[in-house]
Design an enzyme around this catalytic site. Structure first.
Site, PDB file in Angstrom:
ATOM      1  N   ARG A 157      95.429  14.773 115.025  1.00 51.14           N
ATOM      2  CA  ARG A 157      96.412  14.349 114.017  1.00 51.14           C
ATOM      3  C   ARG A 157      96.752  15.460 113.016  1.00 51.14           C
ATOM      4  O   ARG A 157      97.667  15.293 112.210  1.00 51.14           O
ATOM      5  CB  ARG A 157      95.909  13.101 113.286  1.00 51.14           C
ATOM      6  CG  ARG A 157      95.970  11.848 114.160  1.00 51.14           C
ATOM      7  CD  ARG A 157      95.762  10.576 113.348  1.00 51.14           C
ATOM      8  NE  ARG A 157      96.162   9.398 114.100  1.00 51.14           N
ATOM      9  CZ  ARG A 157      95.351   8.604 114.776  1.00 51.14           C
ATOM     10  NH1 ARG A 157      94.070   8.880 114.807  1.00 51.14           N
ATOM     11  NH2 ARG A 157      95.799   7.550 115.422  1.00 51.14           N
TER      12      ARG A 157
ATOM     13  N   VAL B 210      83.651  20.424 115.094  1.00 50.20           N
ATOM     14  CA  VAL B 210      84.251  21.758 115.193  1.00 50.20           C
ATOM     15  C   VAL B 210      85.291  21.888 114.093  1.00 50.20           C
ATOM     16  O   VAL B 210      86.159  21.017 113.938  1.00 50.20           O
ATOM     17  CB  VAL B 210      84.882  21.986 116.571  1.00 50.20           C
ATOM     18  CG1 VAL B 210      85.523  23.373 116.650  1.00 50.20           C
ATOM     19  CG2 VAL B 210      83.830  21.815 117.666  1.00 50.20           C
TER      20      VAL B 210
ATOM     21  N   GLN C  24      92.963   0.334 121.037  1.00 46.47           N
ATOM     22  CA  GLN C  24      92.522   0.939 119.777  1.00 46.47           C
ATOM     23  C   GLN C  24      93.604   0.921 118.705  1.00 46.47           C
ATOM     24  O   GLN C  24      93.356   1.316 117.566  1.00 46.47           O
ATOM     25  CB  GLN C  24      92.079   2.392 120.013  1.00 46.47           C
ATOM     26  CG  GLN C  24      90.826   2.503 120.825  1.00 46.47           C
ATOM     27  CD  GLN C  24      90.475   3.928 121.189  1.00 46.47           C
ATOM     28  OE1 GLN C  24      89.979   4.195 122.277  1.00 46.47           O
ATOM     29  NE2 GLN C  24      90.715   4.866 120.295  1.00 46.47           N
TER      30      GLN C  24
ATOM     31  N   HIS D  79      87.666  19.519 121.388  1.00 41.32           N
ATOM     32  CA  HIS D  79      87.437  18.868 122.680  1.00 41.32           C
ATOM     33  C   HIS D  79      86.803  19.832 123.681  1.00 41.32           C
ATOM     34  O   HIS D  79      85.896  19.469 124.436  1.00 41.32           O
ATOM     35  CB  HIS D  79      88.755  18.358 123.257  1.00 41.32           C
ATOM     36  CG  HIS D  79      89.408  17.276 122.478  1.00 41.32           C
ATOM     37  ND1 HIS D  79      90.562  17.466 121.756  1.00 41.32           N
ATOM     38  CD2 HIS D  79      89.067  15.977 122.298  1.00 41.32           C
ATOM     39  CE1 HIS D  79      90.910  16.334 121.181  1.00 41.32           C
ATOM     40  NE2 HIS D  79      90.024  15.409 121.490  1.00 41.32           N
TER      41      HIS D  79
END
Length: 302
Positions: free
Chosen positions: A206, A194, A66, A42
């Protein structure tokens, strides 16, 4: 280091007022949508968004739309204080103008929201065609939720561009179609995945669910993607050979493969051979109750 180094907003009105001030100064604005539990991946998106002295808005919102009723909405990690501290340190290190938009569910869904799609009421956004395949095959609600919340963020923040990670490649394809179809006046930027520098596992919120033993085995899927990428570089364009290379490496470590796909970057249809437009080689697998995804791009850049 104080977490007040970044501005933190919780309402649409606050973000819009801040954005208008930047517009008056002639500053560009980049948006990085997230669901929090921030990691180095991020932060790399934030760095990309902050290039050329652009101001950056990082949204942190666990989006109920979601999730299906049986999925992990209740247990999804919520680490807002730690996330803001990471962003503050990152902003100071890279001299970024950065704001966090951390709205409540009621702020984003003023008419309410439930994970039971049959009971949902109000306005939602769907990108038909690309949303029903691959990840959408097992999570038919997911991309409707993504497209809805991202379209809201686009209207709220009015960014000049928005940055997403390649790891979620289908999401990038769906949102690219949405930006085109709904004429959003912004550029969608896709940043490279990444990875852990030691074994190449894609960074994901996760990953924290993995046991030590699962964490050791999980990178086998990426090793398979790399083997297939090497085959493609050597001239192999056949679907079965490329998918077999991924499967062979994954099965060595006993990964529970959900699917492996070779798809068109244009419409995500499955390919038998890779042509001049290139392809997306992607897949999903499970480690116990944790579901992971990854991909490589063959013969094109997003």
């Amino acid at each position: 280091m104080s977490i007040e180094a970044v501005r933190v907003f919780h309402t649409v009105a606050e973000v819009r007022a801040w954005r208008e001030g930047l517009r008056a100064q002639g500053s560009g604005v980049g948006l990085v949508p997230t669901m929090g539990a921030l990691h180095a991946g991020h932060l790399q998106l934030v760095t990309t968004a902050g290039a050329k002295d652009n101001a950056v808005v990082v949204s942190i919102f666990v989006n109920p739309a979601q999730f299906a009723p049986h999925e992990d909405l209740a247990t999804y990690p919520r680490t807002l204080t730690q996330d803001i501290a990471k962003l503050s340190a990152h902003a100071q290190e890279h001299n970024l103008t950065l704001a966090v938009f951390a709205p409540s569910v009621s702020e984003m869904y003023p008419r309410g929201i439930t994970t039971d799609r049959s009971k949902q009421r109000g306005t939602f956004v769907e990108v038909l065609g690309q949303s029903e395949v691959l990840e959408g095959g097992t999570r038919p609600h997911f991309f409707r939720g993504v497209a809805t919340v991202v379209s809201k963020l686009f209207h709220i923040v009015c960014p000049d561009f928005a940055v997403f990670g390649q790891k979620d490649i289908q999401q990038c394809c769906v949102l690219r179609a949405m930006v085109t179809d709904l004429h959003f006046p912004l550029t969608l930027v896709v940043a490279p995945t990444v990875r852990d520098p030691q074994d190449g596992l894609a960074l994901s919120s996760r990953n924290v669910y993995l046991s030590d033993e699962q964490r050791q085995r999980a990178p086998a899927f990426y090793r398979g993607l790399c083997c297939a990428s090497d085959l493609f570089a050597a001239g192999v364009v056949d679907r079965e050979q490329l998918i077999a290379a991924v499967r062979q490496q994954a099965e060595k470590e006993g990964l529970d493969i959900e699917y492996i796909s070779l798809s068109s970057p244009d419409d995500l249809s499955e390919l038998q051979q890779i042509g001049s437009a290139g392809a997306i080689l992607s897949g999903a697998w499970r480690m116990g109750s944790t579901r992971l995804i990854d991909n490589v791009l063959l013969g094109f850049t997003f």
